[in-house]
Design a protein around this motif. Structure first.
Motif, PDB file in Angstrom:
ATOM      1  N   LEU A 109      11.992  -0.316  -2.271  1.00 50.46           N
ATOM      2  CA  LEU A 109      13.289  -0.640  -1.984  1.00 50.46           C
ATOM      3  C   LEU A 109      13.752  -0.210  -0.801  1.00 50.46           C
ATOM      4  CD1 LEU A 109      15.930  -2.220  -2.529  1.00 50.46           C
ATOM      5  CD2 LEU A 109      16.846  -0.370  -3.929  1.00 50.46           C
ATOM      6  N   LEU A 110      13.530   1.150  -0.409  1.00 49.61           N
ATOM      7  CA  LEU A 110      13.965   1.779   0.756  1.00 49.61           C
ATOM      8  C   LEU A 110      13.077   1.314   2.020  1.00 49.61           C
ATOM      9  CD1 LEU A 110      15.825   4.086   1.542  1.00 49.61           C
ATOM     10  CD2 LEU A 110      13.973   5.599   1.297  1.00 49.61           C
ATOM     11  N   ALA A 111      11.694   0.814   1.900  1.00 48.34           N
ATOM     12  CA  ALA A 111      10.906   0.316   2.912  1.00 48.34           C
ATOM     13  C   ALA A 111      11.559  -0.956   3.220  1.00 48.34           C
ATOM     14  CB  ALA A 111       9.484   0.192   2.500  1.00 48.34           C
ATOM     15  N   VAL A 112      11.955  -1.939   2.421  1.00 46.28           N
ATOM     16  CA  VAL A 112      12.632  -3.250   2.790  1.00 46.28           C
ATOM     17  C   VAL A 112      13.775  -3.081   3.409  1.00 46.28           C
ATOM     18  CG1 VAL A 112      13.501  -5.161   1.458  1.00 46.28           C
ATOM     19  CG2 VAL A 112      11.508  -4.356   0.557  1.00 46.28           C
ATOM     20  N   TRP A 121       3.733  -7.835   0.470  1.00 41.23           N
ATOM     21  CA  TRP A 121       3.597  -6.538  -0.177  1.00 41.23           C
ATOM     22  C   TRP A 121       3.464  -5.442   0.520  1.00 41.23           C
ATOM     23  CZ3 TRP A 121       3.835  -6.473  -5.553  1.00 41.23           C
ATOM     24  CH2 TRP A 121       3.826  -7.446  -6.275  1.00 41.23           C
ATOM     25  N   GLU A 122       3.633  -5.529   1.791  1.00 41.04           N
ATOM     26  CA  GLU A 122       3.597  -4.336   2.648  1.00 41.04           C
ATOM     27  C   GLU A 122       4.569  -3.163   2.431  1.00 41.04           C
ATOM     28  OE1 GLU A 122       1.642  -6.683   6.484  1.00 41.04           O
ATOM     29  OE2 GLU A 122       3.896  -6.234   6.749  1.00 41.04           O
ATOM     30  N   PRO A 123       5.676  -3.417   2.014  1.00 41.96           N
ATOM     31  CA  PRO A 123       6.652  -2.482   1.668  1.00 41.96           C
ATOM     32  C   PRO A 123       6.100  -1.694   0.293  1.00 41.96           C
ATOM     33  CG  PRO A 123       8.011  -4.401   2.224  1.00 41.96           C
ATOM     34  CD  PRO A 123       6.443  -4.668   2.171  1.00 41.96           C
ATOM     35  N   ALA A 124       5.788  -2.450  -0.595  1.00 44.30           N
ATOM     36  CA  ALA A 124       5.207  -2.032  -1.937  1.00 44.30           C
ATOM     37  C   ALA A 124       4.021  -1.049  -1.498  1.00 44.30           C
ATOM     38  CB  ALA A 124       4.828  -3.017  -2.741  1.00 44.30           C
ATOM     39  N   LEU A 125       3.107  -1.286  -0.456  1.00 43.94           N
ATOM     40  CA  LEU A 125       1.843  -0.453  -0.260  1.00 43.94           C
ATOM     41  C   LEU A 125       2.293   0.634   0.218  1.00 43.94           C
ATOM     42  CD1 LEU A 125      -1.174  -0.587   0.122  1.00 43.94           C
ATOM     43  CD2 LEU A 125      -0.831  -1.477   2.349  1.00 43.94           C
ATOM     44  N   LEU A 172      -4.718  -2.700  -6.009  1.00 42.27           N
ATOM     45  CA  LEU A 172      -4.255  -4.088  -6.474  1.00 42.27           C
ATOM     46  C   LEU A 172      -3.280  -4.496  -5.486  1.00 42.27           C
ATOM     47  CD1 LEU A 172      -3.666  -3.536 -10.561  1.00 42.27           C
ATOM     48  CD2 LEU A 172      -5.435  -4.973  -9.342  1.00 42.27           C
ATOM     49  N   VAL A 173      -2.343  -3.523  -4.941  1.00 41.76           N
ATOM     50  CA  VAL A 173      -1.365  -3.980  -3.812  1.00 41.76           C
ATOM     51  C   VAL A 173      -2.166  -4.490  -2.625  1.00 41.76           C
ATOM     52  CG1 VAL A 173       0.518  -3.446  -2.398  1.00 41.76           C
ATOM     53  CG2 VAL A 173       0.539  -2.954  -5.001  1.00 41.76           C
ATOM     54  N   LEU A 174      -3.022  -3.587  -2.494  1.00 42.07           N
ATOM     55  CA  LEU A 174      -4.080  -3.958  -0.930  1.00 42.07           C
ATOM     56  C   LEU A 174      -4.589  -5.168  -1.073  1.00 42.07           C
ATOM     57  CD1 LEU A 174      -4.569  -2.144   1.447  1.00 42.07           C
ATOM     58  CD2 LEU A 174      -6.688  -1.318   0.273  1.00 42.07           C
ATOM     59  N   ALA A 175      -5.085  -5.376  -2.445  1.00 48.32           N
ATOM     60  CA  ALA A 175      -5.731  -6.936  -2.589  1.00 48.32           C
ATOM     61  C   ALA A 175      -4.794  -8.091  -2.514  1.00 48.32           C
ATOM     62  CB  ALA A 175      -6.476  -6.904  -3.836  1.00 48.32           C
ATOM     63  N   ALA A 176      -3.462  -7.778  -2.774  1.00 52.01           N
ATOM     64  CA  ALA A 176      -2.355  -8.952  -2.629  1.00 52.01           C
ATOM     65  C   ALA A 176      -1.852  -9.271  -1.215  1.00 52.01           C
ATOM     66  CB  ALA A 176      -1.288  -8.558  -3.589  1.00 52.01           C
ATOM     67  N   GLU A 371      -8.647  -1.177   6.193  1.00 54.82           N
ATOM     68  CA  GLU A 371      -8.633  -2.491   5.468  1.00 54.82           C
ATOM     69  C   GLU A 371      -8.025  -3.726   6.210  1.00 54.82           C
ATOM     70  OE1 GLU A 371      -9.197  -3.943   2.188  1.00 54.82           O
ATOM     71  OE2 GLU A 371     -10.565  -2.241   1.786  1.00 54.82           O
ATOM     72  N   HIS A 372      -7.490  -3.198   7.462  1.00 56.12           N
ATOM     73  CA  HIS A 372      -6.717  -4.300   8.478  1.00 56.12           C
ATOM     74  C   HIS A 372      -5.524  -4.808   7.828  1.00 56.12           C
ATOM     75  CE1 HIS A 372     -10.400  -4.100  10.968  1.00 56.12           C
ATOM     76  NE2 HIS A 372     -11.197  -4.430   9.851  1.00 56.12           N
ATOM     77  N   VAL A 373      -4.621  -3.767   7.495  1.00 58.01           N
ATOM     78  CA  VAL A 373      -3.423  -4.291   7.019  1.00 58.01           C
ATOM     79  C   VAL A 373      -2.469  -4.646   8.298  1.00 58.01           C
ATOM     80  CG1 VAL A 373      -1.292  -3.513   6.100  1.00 58.01           C
ATOM     81  CG2 VAL A 373      -3.233  -2.697   4.836  1.00 58.01           C
ATOM     82  N   PRO A 374      -1.731  -5.921   8.181  1.00 53.40           N
ATOM     83  CA  PRO A 374      -1.115  -6.462   9.382  1.00 53.40           C
ATOM     84  C   PRO A 374      -0.005  -5.396   9.967  1.00 53.40           C
ATOM     85  CG  PRO A 374      -1.126  -8.052   7.932  1.00 53.40           C
ATOM     86  CD  PRO A 374      -1.911  -6.713   7.198  1.00 53.40           C
ATOM     87  N   ALA A 375       0.507  -4.483   9.114  1.00 54.97           N
ATOM     88  CA  ALA A 375       1.596  -3.631   9.579  1.00 54.97           C
ATOM     89  C   ALA A 375       0.851  -2.240   9.737  1.00 54.97           C
ATOM     90  CB  ALA A 375       2.853  -3.689   8.828  1.00 54.97           C
ATOM     91  N   ALA A 376      -0.200  -2.243  10.433  1.00 55.52           N
ATOM     92  CA  ALA A 376      -0.979  -0.924  10.137  1.00 55.52           C
ATOM     93  C   ALA A 376      -0.205   0.036  11.192  1.00 55.52           C
ATOM     94  CB  ALA A 376      -2.200  -1.128  10.828  1.00 55.52           C
ATOM     95  N   ARG A 377       0.209  -0.180  12.282  1.00 52.04           N
ATOM     96  CA  ARG A 377       0.946   0.801  13.070  1.00 52.04           C
ATOM     97  C   ARG A 377       2.035   1.307  12.386  1.00 52.04           C
ATOM     98  NH1 ARG A 377       2.977   0.098  19.293  1.00 52.04           N
ATOM     99  NH2 ARG A 377       4.260   1.770  19.564  1.00 52.04           N
ATOM    100  N   THR A 378       2.885   0.467  11.859  1.00 53.22           N
ATOM    101  CA  THR A 378       4.314   1.070  11.309  1.00 53.22           C
ATOM    102  C   THR A 378       3.985   1.870   9.932  1.00 53.22           C
ATOM    103  OG1 THR A 378       5.547  -1.093  11.829  1.00 53.22           O
ATOM    104  CG2 THR A 378       6.523   0.498   9.903  1.00 53.22           C
ATOM    105  N   LEU A 379       2.782   1.502   9.297  1.00 53.33           N
ATOM    106  CA  LEU A 379       2.253   2.110   8.090  1.00 53.33           C
ATOM    107  C   LEU A 379       1.958   3.528   8.583  1.00 53.33           C
ATOM    108  CD1 LEU A 379       0.058   0.851   5.146  1.00 53.33           C
ATOM    109  CD2 LEU A 379      -0.534   2.849   6.373  1.00 53.33           C
TER     110      LEU A 379
END
Length: 429
Positions: A109-112, A121-125, A172-176, A371-379
Motif C-alpha cells: 500500500l505504501l508503494a502505491v 504487481w510492481e508495488p507488490a514486488l 509468483l509476483v515476479l511471474a505475474a 529478470e528485466h522488471v520494467p521499474a528496475a531503476r525505482t526498485l
C-alpha cells in the motif's frame, strides 16, 4: 583477469582484511560488518573510484550474491533446532505469519501511495523484496545473553524461516509481472518448477546425503574436516540441481538444510552416535563461516552497485518510503502480531524494532533487475536506501538497546519471577 577485475579483487581483499584486523574493536563501538562493507563499497563503486560497476561486472556480482544467499538460506535452516523453535515459538510463530503478511500488505500500500510510475504487481514486488529480515545486520540484538531466550531464539527463528517463506511470494509476483523472464513460464509453471519440484529436490538431496553422512560417521569412514565439506556440497548440489531443471536453487537449498539437519539429528537420537547434537555445530561451522564471509562481501557489492548510484538520484518519495518502512511499518505490524501474546511492552518494542533488512532483500532486488522488471531503476533505489537505512539504524542501536532491554528484563524477572512470560523458557533451558 582484466585490470579492472584485478583491482576489484584487491579492493575486496583489503576491505575484508582491514575489517578482520579491527573487528573486535569495531564491535565494541557498535560498528558492524555490514556498515563497514557498505560504506567501503560506496567508495569503490561508480560514484567513487569506479573499481566495481554493475554494468561491467554484472556476471561476477550475481554469482557472488547468489552464492551468499544460497549458503545463508541453507545454514539458516540447517541450524534451526527443535529447542530453538520451542523457545522462540511465542515470537516467531506470530512474526512469520501475521507479522509477515501485514508487513507485505503495508509495504504494498505504501508503494502505491508514494512511488508513482509503478504499475500492476510492481508495488507488490517491492513490498515482498523488503519483507524478509536479516538479524546478522545487528547480531548483538540476539547475541547478548542478558536478552531472554524467548526473544533471542524468536528473532533468530524468524530470520531463519521468513526468507524461505518469502521466496514463493517473490517468485509468483515476479511471474505475474509482464515482460519479466519468469512471466514466460506463467504462474503455473513457476509454481510447479520453482516451488514443488525445487522443494522435492532439496528434500531428496538433504535427506539422502544426511543419511549417508550419518552412516559414514557411525562406520568411522569420515573425519570431521571432510564432514564439513559434505555440508557445503549439499548446499551447492541442491542449488545446482534445481537450477538445472529450471527451478529455484534458493528454495532447494533452504529445504535441503532442514532435511539434512533432521536426518543427522534423527540418526544420532536413535543410535547415540554420529554428527548430531552439539557435533552438528562443528560439522556446519565451515559452511556457516563461508556464508558469513560471502554475506559481508555482498554488502561491499551492495554499497558499490546499488547504494552509491541510488544516492545520486535520491528523491523525497524514495527516502520517505524507506524511512516509513524501517521506522514505522515493521514496528507497527510486528507489534500488532504480538497482541495477546502476554509479552510486556518493552519486549514487544524490542522485538518489533529489530526487523532489519539485509542480504535477502538486496539479492532479490538484483535478481528482479536480472529478470528485466520494467521499474528496475525505482526498485533498485528503494531497496538500496531501505537496506542502507536499516543497516545503519539497527546496527548502531543493537548493542545499546540490547543492554538496556537486558537490564529491564533482569529487574522484571527478579520482581515477578515465573509470572513473567518472558522468563518461562529461560528456566527450561
Amino acid at each position: 583477469m582484466s585490470g579492472g577485475g584485478a583491482w576489484a579483487g584487491v579492493a575486496v581483499a583489503v576491505v575484508t582484511a582491514g575489517y578482520a584486523l579491527a573487528s573486535k574493536r569495531l564491535a565494541r563501538a557498535s560498528v558492524t560488518a555490514p556498515i563497514v562493507f557498505t560504506v567501503c563499497g560506496v567508495f569503490i563503486g561508480p560514484v567513487g573510484l569506479g573499481i566495481l560497476d554493475l554494468e561491467k561486472d554484472a556476471g561476477a556480482i550475481l554469482v557472488l550474491v547468489e552464492a551468499a544467499l544460497t549458503l545463508v538460506l541453507f545454514t539458516d535452516s540447517f541450524e534451526l533446532r527443535g529447542r530453538d523453535l520451542h523457545l522462540g515459538r511465542l515470537l516467531s510463530a506470530r512474526l512469520v505469519t501475521v507479522g509477515l503478511l501485514l508487513t507485505i500488505g503495508a509495504g504494498w500500500l505504501l508503494a502505491v501511495l508514494l512511488l508513482p510510475g509503478l504499475s500492476g504487481w510492481e508495488p507488490a514486488l517491492i513490498a515482498v523484496i523488503l519483507a524478509p529480515t536479516d538479524i546478522p545486520v545487528c547480531r548483538a540484538a540476539v547475541a547478548n545473553r542478558r536478552v531472554p531466550p524467548v526473544v533471542r531464539h524468536g528473532l533468530t527463528v524468524e530470520t531463519g524461516v521468513n526468507d524461505g517463506v518469502v521466496l514463493p511470494f517473490f517468485l509468483l509476483v515476479l511471474a505475474a509481472i509482464s515482460g519479466t523472464a519468469s512471466s514466460e513460464h506463467g504462474l503455473v509453471g513457476v509454481f510447479w518448477r520453482s516451488l514443488l519440484l525445487s522443494s522435492a529436490i532439496g528434500l531428496a538431496v538433504g535427506a539422502v546425503v544426511g543419511l549417508l553422512l550419518h552412516r559414514a560417521w557411525v562406520a568411522d569412514w569420515v573425519n570431521r574436516e571432510w564432514s564439513q565439506a559434505v555440508v557445503l556440497a549439499v548446499a551447492l548440489a541442491s542449488y545446482a540441481l534445481a537450477a538445472a531443471t529450471g527451478g529455484s536453487g534458493f528454495v532447494a537449498a533452504w529445504v535441503a538444510g532442514f532435511a539434512f539437519a533432521a536426518l543427522l539429528r534423527r540418526g544420532t537420537a536413535r543410535n547415540g552416535t554420529g554428527p548430531g547434537g552439539h557435533s552438528t555445530d562443528l560439522v556446519g561451522r565451515f559452511t556457516e563461516s563461508l556464508a558469513s564471509l560471502l554475506a559481508a562481501m555482498s554488502f561491499l557489492v551492495f554499497g558499490a552497485v546499488m547504494l552509491g548510484p541510488a544516492l545520486q538520484h535520491l528523491t523525497w518519495r524514495v527516502a520517505l518510503y524507506a524511512v516509513l518502512l524501517v521506522a514505522l511499518v515493521r514496528p507497527v505490524t510486528a507489534a500488532i502480531s504480538l497482541v495477546g501474546s502476554g509479552l510486556r511492552l518493552p519486549t514487544v518494542a524490542y522485538a518489533a524494532w529489530f526487523g532489519p533488512r539485509g542480504l535477502p532483500s538486496l539479492v532479490f532486488g538484483l535478481l528482479a533487475v536480472k529478470e528485466h522488471v520494467p521499474a528496475a531503476r525505482t526498485l533498485l533505489e528503494v531497496v538500496a536506501l531501505t537496506v542502507a537505512l536499516s543497516v545503519l539504524l539497527h546496527g548502531v542501536s543493537a548493542v545499546r538497546l540490547s543492554d538496556r532491554y537486558g537490564a529491564w528484563f533482569e529487574r522484571a524477572a527478579a520482581a515477578r519471577g515465573p509470572r513473567l512470560r518472558e522468563a518461562g523458557p529461560a528456566e527450561q533451558g
